[in-house]
Design a protein around this motif. Structure first.
Motif: not given
Length: 229
Positions: A140-149
């Motif tokens: 479950k990769p946790n891509l946070a809106g503060a640091n994702m592309a």
């Protein structure tokens, strides 16, 4: 190296936004464009954004998920990077992300808290790294809106941001992961405001641990389970 449009959703963030925009101007690899999506601010956030060199889009529909979606749709580059209006990307943020784009559909990196004692900055980065590793182990990769592309094309193919009140970033990241490889970029650090801990450390940690225990299950039981059909 890939170019990025950086999207920042903002509502009444005039006090924090100048530092975020300054951090983006200090990038070793400058963004192609910075878009601030104003989500109904009443404190002058749009003027602050323009003064900092950003393009302002006024999102008339409330909610951070909708604001992020408007930014995604307005971007013109092949890659979109996102951060928050109270966060500070490190100078090498876009440079490290850009180097990691080949063969990937999405990227994310380490995070920590700013505005706290130095020892807590270090501890927060270590704790977040452990959390990220645990998420990766359970698929479950946790891509946070503060640091994702992400690849703009992949994000649109995945259906964009779901219209939910929270975790829209994690949900989109996991939907994009169904389309290709997602990579964690260790050197792409973003620090975010410690005001997120105002609710307390344990409640904050529990909210994020819900990602591991399956809070997104209902989302993937719907049409977003596999964007390829």
């Amino acid at each position: 190296m890939s170019e990025f449009t950086v999207v920042i959703p903002a509502r009444n963030e005039a006090a924090y936004l100048p530092l975020t925009l300054r951090a983006l101007r200090a990038q070793r690899q400058p963004p192609a464009e910075v878009i601030v999506v104003d989500n109904g601010s009443t404190d002058g956030t749009p003027d602050v954004a323009r003064a900092g060199g950003a393009r302002v889009i006024h999102c008339t529909q409330p909610g951070v998920a909708r604001a992020r979606q408007w930014g995604l749709e307005a971007a013109h580059t092949r890659w979109v990077a996102t951060t928050d209006a109270d966060s500070l990307p490190s100078p090498q943020w876009l440079e490290r992300l850009g180097a990691a784009t080949p063969g990937r559909v999405a990227l994310y990196g380490p995070m920590g808290f700013c505005g706290v004692a130095p020892q807590w900055e270090w501890a927060s980065q270590r704790a977040y790294s452990g959390f990220i590793h645990a998420c990766r182990l359970v698929g479950k990769p946790n891509l946070a809106g503060a640091n994702m592309a992400y690849s703009r094309q992949a994000a649109l193919l995945a259906g964009g941001y779901p219209e939910v009140e929270a975790y829209e970033d994690v949900m989109l990241g996991q939907a994009i992961a169904a389309l290709g490889e997602v990579a964690y970029v260790r050197g792409a650090l973003v620090q975010t405001s410690a005001r997120r801990l105002d609710q307390g450390v344990l409640p904050f940690a529990w909210q994020h641990l819900r990602n591991i225990t399956g809070h997104t299950r209902g989302y993937f039981d719907q049409e977003h389970r596999d964007p390829r059909g």
